[in-house]
Design an enzyme around this catalytic site. Structure first.
Site, short mmCIF file in Angstrom:
data_model
loop_
_atom_site.label_atom_id
_atom_site.label_comp_id
_atom_site.label_asym_id
_atom_site.label_seq_id
_atom_site.Cartn_x
_atom_site.Cartn_y
_atom_site.Cartn_z
N ARG A 74 -4.00 38.86 -26.92
CA ARG A 74 -5.11 38.98 -25.98
C ARG A 74 -5.23 37.75 -25.08
O ARG A 74 -5.53 37.85 -23.89
CB ARG A 74 -6.41 39.21 -26.74
N HIS A 90 -5.35 38.01 -21.08
CA HIS A 90 -6.49 37.52 -20.31
C HIS A 90 -6.10 36.37 -19.39
O HIS A 90 -6.76 36.14 -18.37
CB HIS A 90 -7.63 37.10 -21.24
N ASP A 91 -5.05 35.65 -19.73
CA ASP A 91 -4.56 34.61 -18.83
C ASP A 91 -3.85 35.23 -17.63
O ASP A 91 -4.13 34.88 -16.48
CB ASP A 91 -3.62 33.67 -19.57
N VAL A 99 -5.67 36.85 -14.53
CA VAL A 99 -6.50 35.99 -13.66
C VAL A 99 -5.59 34.94 -13.03
O VAL A 99 -5.15 34.01 -13.69
CB VAL A 99 -7.63 35.31 -14.46
N GLY A 159 -2.58 34.94 -12.43
CA GLY A 159 -1.24 34.88 -12.98
C GLY A 159 -1.15 34.14 -14.30
O GLY A 159 -2.11 33.55 -14.79
N ASN A 195 -14.79 36.85 -21.38
CA ASN A 195 -14.24 35.84 -22.29
C ASN A 195 -15.30 35.15 -23.13
O ASN A 195 -15.01 34.65 -24.21
CB ASN A 195 -13.49 34.77 -21.49
N PRO A 200 -10.13 44.15 -17.16
CA PRO A 200 -10.66 45.48 -17.49
C PRO A 200 -11.61 45.40 -18.68
O PRO A 200 -11.43 44.59 -19.59
CB PRO A 200 -9.41 46.29 -17.83
N HIS A 215 -3.90 47.45 -29.01
CA HIS A 215 -5.09 47.71 -29.82
C HIS A 215 -4.74 48.38 -31.15
O HIS A 215 -5.64 48.83 -31.87
CB HIS A 215 -6.08 48.57 -29.04
#
Length: 353
Positions: free
Chosen positions: A66, A70-71, A74, A76, A98, A167, A197
């Site tokens: 994750r 998540h990096d 945003v 790249g 976050n 998302p 997931h």
């Protein structure tokens, strides 16, 4: 099975073969052998630490996948997520997707410290996240892939972009597709990457509406399996103070990386609305992909590997761009006097991994 399903499955196989055949074509500057001479033990260092931590915290494997996700979504894959607040930086860690959610930052720092001892100022934090995601998949008995390396770290973060580009667990299918398309990722990538997931935990407050008041109807989500609904209601009573309780994302094999995530969707056992949307949206083109991944784990694994490589190439900094941070939470040019102390040891609840 009807003919349209077979055509869809055949097309998916072709997509996986094409992506698997040219995994590094989207950014030729990245290379799995980037650290062959300068830090040959980097992967084993990441693997050793994550294997040790996962013995007492199996959630860490999902958390690392994750972190990479998540990096990359945003600005790249540049480790901007890891930057703490400072006089000049507003951390992405404070963004709504976050906040009190991402976890494992202390383990990233532990890995970075070990790598710095072996190979000072060589391995970027962005590459540590990419390697950590791969190692986590393997430790959870999932797919293994050659990770393209050579990313460099950003000098800045973008909290507003983190708020708008990641998302959410209540996204409808069209919103999910748009979010992924904005990153250059297609529908197959969406379904494949959602398969992460298959491991991890989810927090009650992110799906409580599905249990009690779906779309303000006063009743549960009709796509939610009734047996799972009863189980979730026992874990997550309709009481706000218990909104931080956790439950497994995969009801069958919560700590094993497999294709059961897709079988769960077929049975109405997707935990988040964004999961179940992939199968329960009427007429959706994602349904055939879910069915194919459910029935063919090898196909899922190959698609996941291709999509992770593709995602890992988003907006990378290479060559003389950016820098290699010596500490992942701060840019090298920031003096100690301007650093804001922030505890990254345990990041509260985990929202989606």
């Amino acid at each position: 099975m009807n003919s349209s399903f077979h055509l869809t499955l055949a097309a998916l196989c072709c997509v996986v073969v094409v992506l698997g055949g040219f995994p590094f074509s989207s950014n030729a500057q990245l290379d799995p052998n980037f650290y062959k001479d300068t830090c040959p033990n980097v992967t084993s260092i990441v693997q050793s630490i994550l294997a040790n931590v996962s013995q007492t915290d199996p959630r860490i494997l999902a958390s690392f996948i994750r972190l990479h996700f998540h990096d990359c979504f945003v600005q790249g894959c540049d480790a901007s997520l890891l930057l703490n607040d400072s006089d000049t930086i507003v951390s992405e860690q404070g963004a709504l997707p976050n906040r009190n959610s991402i976890r494992g930052l202390d383990i990233v720092n532990q890995i970075k410290a070990a790598i710095e001892l072996a190979c000072p100022s060589v391995v970027s934090c962005a590459d540590i996240l990419a390697l950590g995601a791969n190692v986590s998949s393997v430790l959870a008995l999932g797919p293994d892939w050659e990770v393209p390396l050579g990313r460099r770290d950003s000098f800045n973060a973008n909290q507003s972009l983190a708020n708008s580009s990641l998302p959410g667990p209540r996204f409808l299918l069209d919103e999910l597709k748009t979010s992924f398309l904005n990153q250059g990722l297609d529908t197959t990538d969406l379904v494949a990457l959602s398969g992460a997931h298959t491991i991890g935990r989810g927090v009650c407050l992110l799906f409580n509406d599905r249990m009690y008041n779906f779309n303000n109807t006063g009743v549960p989500d009709p796509t939610l399996n009734t047996t799972l609904l009863q189980s979730l209601q026992a874990i997550c009573p309709d009481i706000g103070v218990l909104g931080t309780n956790l439950t497994n994302l995969d009801v069958s094999t919560p700590d094993t990386f497999d294709s059961n995530y897709y079988s769960n969707l077929q049975a109405g056992n997707g935990l988040f609305q964004s999961d179940q949307e992939l199968f329960s949206t009427p007429g959706a083109d994602t349904i055939a992909i879910v069915n194919s991944f459910s029935s063919n784990q090898t196909l899922f694994f190959e698609a996941f590997k291709a999509s992770m490589i593709k995602m890992g190439n988003i907006g990378v900094l290479t060559g003389t761009q950016g820098e290699v941070r010596t500490h992942c939470n701060f840019v090298n040019t920031v003096s100690l006097a301007t650093k804001v102390t922030k505890d990254s040891s345990e990041d509260g609840i985990v929202s989606s991994f």
